[in-house]
Structure formats: C-alpha cells, structure tokens
Design a protein around this motif. Structure first.
Motif, PDB file in Angstrom:
ATOM      1  N   UNK A  12       0.828  -1.083   0.179  1.00 29.72           N
ATOM      2  CA  UNK A  12       0.090  -0.080   0.127  1.00 29.72           C
ATOM      3  C   UNK A  12       0.762   1.189   0.155  1.00 29.72           C
ATOM      4  N   UNK A  13       0.243   2.271  -0.306  1.00 35.09           N
ATOM      5  CA  UNK A  13       0.982   3.414  -0.557  1.00 35.09           C
ATOM      6  C   UNK A  13       0.028   4.592   0.305  1.00 35.09           C
ATOM      7  N   UNK A  14       0.558   5.256   1.140  1.00 39.87           N
ATOM      8  CA  UNK A  14      -0.217   6.370   1.806  1.00 39.87           C
ATOM      9  C   UNK A  14       0.526   7.596   1.670  1.00 39.87           C
ATOM     10  N   UNK A  15      -0.370   8.730   1.420  1.00 36.18           N
ATOM     11  CA  UNK A  15       0.120  10.121   1.287  1.00 36.18           C
ATOM     12  C   UNK A  15      -0.189  11.093   2.523  1.00 36.18           C
ATOM     13  N   UNK A  16       0.986  11.494   3.182  1.00 38.86           N
ATOM     14  CA  UNK A  16       0.796  12.355   4.278  1.00 38.86           C
ATOM     15  C   UNK A  16       1.049  13.839   3.919  1.00 38.86           C
ATOM     16  N   UNK A  17       0.274  14.787   4.761  1.00 36.51           N
ATOM     17  CA  UNK A  17       0.717  16.058   4.715  1.00 36.51           C
ATOM     18  C   UNK A  17       1.112  16.578   6.177  1.00 36.51           C
ATOM     19  N   UNK A  51       4.725  13.566   2.369  1.00 32.66           N
ATOM     20  CA  UNK A  51       5.425  12.575   2.614  1.00 32.66           C
ATOM     21  C   UNK A  51       4.872  11.161   1.846  1.00 32.66           C
ATOM     22  N   UNK A  52       5.546  10.186   1.531  1.00 35.39           N
ATOM     23  CA  UNK A  52       4.572   9.063   1.087  1.00 35.39           C
ATOM     24  C   UNK A  52       5.219   7.826   1.890  1.00 35.39           C
ATOM     25  N   UNK A  53       4.265   7.037   2.411  1.00 31.37           N
ATOM     26  CA  UNK A  53       4.703   5.786   3.076  1.00 31.37           C
ATOM     27  C   UNK A  53       4.348   4.604   2.114  1.00 31.37           C
ATOM     28  N   UNK A  54       5.343   4.118   1.932  1.00 32.64           N
ATOM     29  CA  UNK A  54       5.038   2.754   1.134  1.00 32.64           C
ATOM     30  C   UNK A  54       5.154   1.399   2.182  1.00 32.64           C
ATOM     31  N   UNK A  55       4.101   0.647   2.025  1.00 30.22           N
ATOM     32  CA  UNK A  55       4.334  -0.345   3.098  1.00 30.22           C
ATOM     33  C   UNK A  55       3.824  -1.633   2.511  1.00 30.22           C
ATOM     34  N   UNK A  56       4.335  -2.751   3.207  1.00 29.09           N
ATOM     35  CA  UNK A  56       3.779  -4.334   3.234  1.00 29.09           C
ATOM     36  C   UNK A  56       3.484  -4.786   4.443  1.00 29.09           C
ATOM     37  N   UNK A  57       3.416  -5.877   4.682  1.00 27.14           N
ATOM     38  CA  UNK A  57       3.013  -6.492   6.032  1.00 27.14           C
ATOM     39  C   UNK A  57       3.887  -6.188   7.124  1.00 27.14           C
ATOM     40  N   UNK A  58       5.317  -6.088   6.719  1.00 21.69           N
ATOM     41  CA  UNK A  58       6.265  -5.923   7.873  1.00 21.69           C
ATOM     42  C   UNK A  58       7.042  -4.964   7.866  1.00 21.69           C
ATOM     43  N   UNK A  59       6.939  -4.068   6.568  1.00 21.40           N
ATOM     44  CA  UNK A  59       8.115  -3.054   6.681  1.00 21.40           C
ATOM     45  C   UNK A  59       7.443  -1.925   5.757  1.00 21.40           C
ATOM     46  N   UNK A  60       8.228  -0.714   6.022  1.00 23.36           N
ATOM     47  CA  UNK A  60       7.669   0.536   5.137  1.00 23.36           C
ATOM     48  C   UNK A  60       8.885   1.672   5.221  1.00 23.36           C
ATOM     49  N   UNK A 221      -3.547   4.283  -1.437  1.00 26.31           N
ATOM     50  CA  UNK A 221      -3.733   3.446  -2.597  1.00 26.31           C
ATOM     51  C   UNK A 221      -3.303   1.832  -2.115  1.00 26.31           C
ATOM     52  N   UNK A 222      -4.412   0.900  -2.138  1.00 24.35           N
ATOM     53  CA  UNK A 222      -3.942  -0.293  -1.878  1.00 24.35           C
ATOM     54  C   UNK A 222      -3.616  -1.075  -2.871  1.00 24.35           C
ATOM     55  N   UNK A 223      -2.508  -1.996  -2.679  1.00 25.42           N
ATOM     56  CA  UNK A 223      -2.049  -2.830  -3.638  1.00 25.42           C
ATOM     57  C   UNK A 223      -1.718  -2.050  -5.303  1.00 25.42           C
TER      58      UNK A 223
END
Length: 271
Positions: A12-17, A51-60, A221-223
């Motif tokens: 997943x990808x999360x955008x933060x302000x 900022x953009x946080x890209x993540x999977x189950x264990x890491x980001x 955005x998931x997957x």
C-alpha cells in the motif's frame, strides 16, 4: 472493504501532509518587521511537507515527496528545517518484525546510515472515532520525550563580550520535553505502521500530532499496480541515533560559530 489483506504480498501507499509550527526567536537583532515576516513565511513553508509511506506487511519506507520549485520562489522556500537537524531527513525504513529503523542521511557530504531500535510507546486506546477519508479511525494517545534542535540558538548572538556560559549554550541547543502524542489509526488496514517513527497500533496510523507537528493522511492506494520495492537502505557509515545526534550537534556548533564570526548581521543570511 473487499481487500484481501491476508494475501502474503499486499502493498500500500499512503500520502501524508505534515505541518510544523516553528516559533523562531530573532533575539534582540534589529531586523525590519517586513524582513522578519518574510523569514517566518519561508520557515513556515520549509516546514510544510508531503510524505509518502510505502508499506507491506512487515516493513515501510517513509520519504519526503520532492517538491518542484515554483518559478520566482527564491531559494525554494529554504528555511531552517527541523528534520535536517534532528537526523530524520533521509528516507526512513521501519521494520516492524525486527523493531528496527534505518535512515540514510547525508551530512556534510558524508553518508551516514542510522540503524537503531524503534521506540515502543505505551499507547492508551480511546473510544473516540472519526472519519479520515473513507476510513474510520480510532484515537490513541501516548507520552513521548522529544528532543528538538533549538533553531533560534543557532543564530543567536553570544552574550555581551562574547563570554558565553558553556552550559547555557549546550542547554539552548536542544529542548527536551514530555509531549502528549495523539494518533488516529484504522483497523481497516491492519498493519502496525504509521508516518515518521510512529508505529505499534492495531491499524495504520492515519493522523498523528505532537505539540508542534500535525501529520494527516490525504490518500491511500492499496495494492498499487506498480510493484514497490520496500527494502532497507544499506550504504553509509553505520551509526546509532545517539552517535548521529552527537555528530550533527558538532555540526550545529560549527554553523553557529561561522554565523557569529560573520558578525551575525542581517547581511549574512542563514541558508
């Protein structure tokens, strides 16, 4: 939600302000009001980021989105930036399984790799909820000791006759205080990740604030169709956070001395 989060390879990808309020003390230097205003504007702009946080189950990986300079914007809104001094300016890799974080930072043309343990906060779960985008988020709070560089101290002039009290100097460089952290997390995305060094809640942290910084997620955005690579940075001289802080503190001292040696007058603009 129809999301199969149990699939081994979800991403997943999360955008933060992120907005940080900086109270800059100009001391007793006689700077014209309009110049002060302009400087404050620049500092404010430099501390508003995406900022953009890209993540999977264990890491980001949490990284600042590069801003394109607006035409006519002098210096691209460069003002004293908190992150740069606090050693959290590079891409931040968090591995929840190993409870470690890595940050690759450049300081004075030298590459450092901060490698340290993630701090575990004692989160207290609340029952308050709010909607953030399409997600229902729940409140959690924790107390955290925050150590911050004191920007004003860098550009402050020494005492009369330059006879500065060493201890007072040291104390002025950083402020250390206990702060209440308020986070909002969503169990709809059941991973222990979050922006910055925040983690450890039963769901992705969508918003968090301390006494001066507010970070809010603006899109998820998931997957994503493009596969992301979430891997730890590996190049650079390995240091702990404490070692890195010490090195950057030395750096700040040098900056301050250079600033003072130039007389610290309005002409010598801090870049």
């Amino acid at each position: 939600m129809g999301m199969n989060l149990h699939a081994q390879d979800f991403q997943g990808k999360a955008v933060y302000q992120s907005k940080t309020q900086v109270n800059f003390d100009f001391g007793n230097r006689n700077i014209p009001e309009d110049r002060k205003k302009e400087m404050m504007e620049r500092i404010k702009k430099a501390n508003e980021k995406t900022f953009i946080l890209s993540f999977d189950k264990t890491a980001s990986i949490y990284k600042e989105e590069e801003k394109l300079e607006q035409p006519g914007e002098r210096g691209g809104g460069r003002g004293p930036r908190f992150g740069a001094m606090a050693g959290t300016d590079g891409d931040l890799y968090k591995n929840i399984k190993e409870q470690r974080y890595l940050i690759k930072n450049e300081l004075l043309g030298k590459i450092f790799l901060i490698d340290d343990e993630l701090e575990t906060l004692e989160w207290k779960m609340g029952s308050d909820s709010r909607k953030i985008g399409n997600y229902t988020a729940f409140k959690a709070t924790a107390t955290k000791t925050i150590k911050r560089p004191n920007m004003s101290a860098i550009f402050r002039r020494p005492g009369i006759g330059g006879q500065d009290n060493e201890e007072k100097e040291k104390e002025a460089e950083f402020t250390i205080k206990e702060v209440e952290i308020v986070a909002w997390y969503t169990p709809e995305i059941p991973i222990n990740q979050g922006p910055g060094l925040y983690w450890g809640l039963p769901g992705l942290i969508l918003a968090v604030n301390d006494d001066i910084t507010t970070i809010v997620c603006s899109e998820i955005t998931m997957n994503p169709s493009e596969k992301m690579e979430i891997k730890a940075p590996s190049k650079g001289k390995k240091v702990s956070q404490a070692e890195y802080d010490e090195i950057s503190q030395e750096k700040m001292k040098e900056m301050r001395e250079n600033f003072r040696n130039r007389g610290g007058r309005g002409g010598g603009r801090p870049n």
